[in-house]
Design a protein around this motif. Structure first.
Motif, PDB file in Angstrom:
ATOM      1  N   VAL A  54       0.741  -1.185  -0.278  1.00  0.00           N
ATOM      2  CA  VAL A  54       0.739  -0.367  -0.367  1.00  0.00           C
ATOM      3  C   VAL A  54       0.617   1.374  -0.177  1.00  0.00           C
ATOM      4  N   PRO A  55       0.481   1.803  -1.372  1.00  0.00           N
ATOM      5  CA  PRO A  55       1.836   3.272  -0.805  1.00  0.00           C
ATOM      6  C   PRO A  55       1.012   4.042   0.294  1.00  0.00           C
ATOM      7  N   LYS A  56       2.592   4.908   1.319  1.00  0.00           N
ATOM      8  CA  LYS A  56       2.012   5.260   2.244  1.00  0.00           C
ATOM      9  C   LYS A  56       1.008   7.047   1.894  1.00  0.00           C
ATOM     10  N   LEU A  57       0.161   7.148   1.925  1.00  0.00           N
ATOM     11  CA  LEU A  57      -0.730   8.397   1.813  1.00  0.00           C
ATOM     12  C   LEU A  57      -0.007   9.236   2.029  1.00  0.00           C
ATOM     13  N   GLY A  58       0.050  10.613   1.969  1.00  0.00           N
ATOM     14  CA  GLY A  58       0.483  11.887   2.492  1.00  0.00           C
ATOM     15  C   GLY A  58      -0.093  11.943   3.763  1.00  0.00           C
ATOM     16  N   ALA A  59       1.265  12.704   4.353  1.00  0.00           N
ATOM     17  CA  ALA A  59       0.342  13.311   5.923  1.00  0.00           C
ATOM     18  C   ALA A  59       1.182  14.272   5.958  1.00  0.00           C
ATOM     19  N   HIS A  60       0.636  15.151   7.264  1.00  0.00           N
ATOM     20  CA  HIS A  60       0.914  15.851   7.312  1.00  0.00           C
ATOM     21  C   HIS A  60       3.083  16.579   7.972  1.00  0.00           C
ATOM     22  N   ASP A  61       3.643  15.121   8.085  1.00  0.00           N
ATOM     23  CA  ASP A  61       4.801  15.206   8.088  1.00  0.00           C
ATOM     24  C   ASP A  61       6.035  15.528   7.259  1.00  0.00           C
ATOM     25  N   ASP A  62       4.578  15.350   6.065  1.00  0.00           N
ATOM     26  CA  ASP A  62       5.415  15.153   4.687  1.00  0.00           C
ATOM     27  C   ASP A  62       6.006  16.626   3.785  1.00  0.00           C
ATOM     28  N   ILE A  63       4.750  17.543   4.343  1.00  0.00           N
ATOM     29  CA  ILE A  63       4.776  18.994   3.939  1.00  0.00           C
ATOM     30  C   ILE A  63       5.540  19.357   5.081  1.00  0.00           C
ATOM     31  N   MET A  64       6.062  18.780   6.109  1.00  0.00           N
ATOM     32  CA  MET A  64       6.272  19.620   6.290  1.00  0.00           C
ATOM     33  C   MET A  64       8.280  19.637   6.391  1.00  0.00           C
ATOM     34  N   GLU A  65       8.174  18.447   6.047  1.00  0.00           N
ATOM     35  CA  GLU A  65       9.870  18.134   5.670  1.00  0.00           C
ATOM     36  C   GLU A  65      10.362  18.628   4.617  1.00  0.00           C
ATOM     37  N   LYS A  66       9.145  18.244   2.586  1.00  0.00           N
ATOM     38  CA  LYS A  66       9.542  18.567   1.995  1.00  0.00           C
ATOM     39  C   LYS A  66       9.792  20.166   1.570  1.00  0.00           C
ATOM     40  N   TRP A  67       8.686  21.058   2.733  1.00  0.00           N
ATOM     41  CA  TRP A  67       8.490  21.841   1.831  1.00  0.00           C
ATOM     42  C   TRP A  67       9.140  23.140   2.674  1.00  0.00           C
ATOM     43  N   PRO A  68      10.150  23.863   2.169  1.00  0.00           N
ATOM     44  CA  PRO A  68      10.375  24.833   3.303  1.00  0.00           C
ATOM     45  C   PRO A  68       9.631  26.417   4.101  1.00  0.00           C
ATOM     46  N   ALA A  69       9.795  26.854   4.807  1.00  0.00           N
ATOM     47  CA  ALA A  69       9.017  27.473   5.692  1.00  0.00           C
ATOM     48  C   ALA A  69       8.428  28.260   4.826  1.00  0.00           C
ATOM     49  N   ASP A  70       8.990  29.287   3.777  1.00  0.00           N
ATOM     50  CA  ASP A  70       8.216  30.795   3.012  1.00  0.00           C
ATOM     51  C   ASP A  70       7.211  29.886   2.052  1.00  0.00           C
ATOM     52  N   ARG A  71       6.780  28.131   1.714  1.00  0.00           N
ATOM     53  CA  ARG A  71       6.311  28.012   0.525  1.00  0.00           C
ATOM     54  C   ARG A  71       5.112  27.332   1.927  1.00  0.00           C
ATOM     55  N   PHE A  72       5.568  27.163   3.173  1.00  0.00           N
ATOM     56  CA  PHE A  72       4.234  26.202   3.539  1.00  0.00           C
ATOM     57  C   PHE A  72       3.842  27.542   3.994  1.00  0.00           C
ATOM     58  N   ASP A  73       3.885  28.817   4.651  1.00  0.00           N
ATOM     59  CA  ASP A  73       3.215  30.137   4.349  1.00  0.00           C
ATOM     60  C   ASP A  73       2.759  30.176   2.631  1.00  0.00           C
ATOM     61  N   LYS A  74       3.304  30.266   2.071  1.00  0.00           N
ATOM     62  CA  LYS A  74       2.673  31.079   0.922  1.00  0.00           C
ATOM     63  C   LYS A  74       0.974  30.079   0.697  1.00  0.00           C
ATOM     64  N   HIS A  75       1.048  28.729   0.818  1.00  0.00           N
ATOM     65  CA  HIS A  75      -0.106  27.766   1.160  1.00  0.00           C
ATOM     66  C   HIS A  75      -1.355  28.746   1.263  1.00  0.00           C
ATOM     67  N   PHE A  76      -0.511  28.347   3.051  1.00  0.00           N
ATOM     68  CA  PHE A  76      -1.986  28.352   3.196  1.00  0.00           C
ATOM     69  C   PHE A  76      -2.664  30.203   3.488  1.00  0.00           C
ATOM     70  N   ILE A  77      -1.628  30.714   3.131  1.00  0.00           N
ATOM     71  CA  ILE A  77      -1.901  32.397   2.634  1.00  0.00           C
ATOM     72  C   ILE A  77      -2.906  32.452   1.291  1.00  0.00           C
ATOM     73  N   ASP A  78      -1.880  31.896   0.940  1.00  0.00           N
ATOM     74  CA  ASP A  78      -2.940  31.604  -1.243  1.00  0.00           C
ATOM     75  C   ASP A  78      -4.481  31.243  -1.153  1.00  0.00           C
ATOM     76  N   TYR A  79      -4.131  30.189  -0.581  1.00  0.00           N
ATOM     77  CA  TYR A  79      -5.975  29.452   0.657  1.00  0.00           C
ATOM     78  C   TYR A  79      -6.787  29.956   1.049  1.00  0.00           C
ATOM     79  N   LEU A  80      -6.396  30.710   2.150  1.00  0.00           N
ATOM     80  CA  LEU A  80      -7.136  31.878   3.222  1.00  0.00           C
ATOM     81  C   LEU A  80      -7.135  32.916   2.055  1.00  0.00           C
TER      82      LEU A  80
END
Length: 172
Positions: free
Chosen positions: A24-50
């Protein structure tokens, strides 16, 4: 000999098929996003969404819940975007709960005062612009009807935080 080869190839094929069908492929978890994304991309994701103009109340709650699930204190830019989104959908109670959640994420003691104070100082212009009061301004930072009871030993950790450690009769 040919029977042995046939049995071996069948067994190898069954193991291969089983490994493929049960993996079974590992489904995307929250921790994967934190490890893969730099902090500015993480912030940009939520800013753009909101910041989307067509966002509705359910999507704002979903984004804030997802943001709260991460083990981070949101940057002031993200907090500003969240406050604007809450105001856009006209959900004042959600703004207060979001600010309370940030305060809880800031830890306890001096750390809470420093980090939460910093965030509130940074977003104060947005709070004033949108007409939003903090829970402290509204007197909601302490429980109104909290009465300490000795038989509930687990409540003692709140006595000092709410000022009951200095009142006579509440020493334990």
């Amino acid at each position: 000999m040919s029977l042995l080869k046939a049995a071996t190839s069948l067994a190898a094929r069954a193991v291969t098929q089983r490994a493929i069908s049960t993996s079974v492929p590992k489904l995307g978890a929250h921790d994967d996003i934190m490890e893969k994304w730099p902090a500015d991309r993480f912030d940009k994701h939520f800013i753009d969404y909101l910041s989307r103009p067509e966002i509705d109340g359910w999507e704002v709650r979903k984004a804030l819940s997802e943001l709260h699930d991460f083990d981070v204190i949101p940057a002031p830019k993200v907090v500003e975007a969240a406050l604007r989104a809450c105001r856009r959908v006209n959900d004042y109670s959600l703004t207060l709960r979001f600010l309370e959640a940030i305060k809880i994420k800031c830890g306890t003691g001096k750390n809470r005062e420093l980090v939460y104070g910093y965030i509130i100082d940074q977003v104060k212009p947005v709070l004033d612009e949108l007409g939003i009061s903090t829970p402290e301004d509204l007197g909601l930072h302490k429980p109104e009807l909290f009465i300490p009871q000795a038989e509930y030993w687990w409540e003692r950790k709140w006595y000092k935080e709410y000022g009951y450690d200095k009142k006579p009769g509440y020493e334990f």
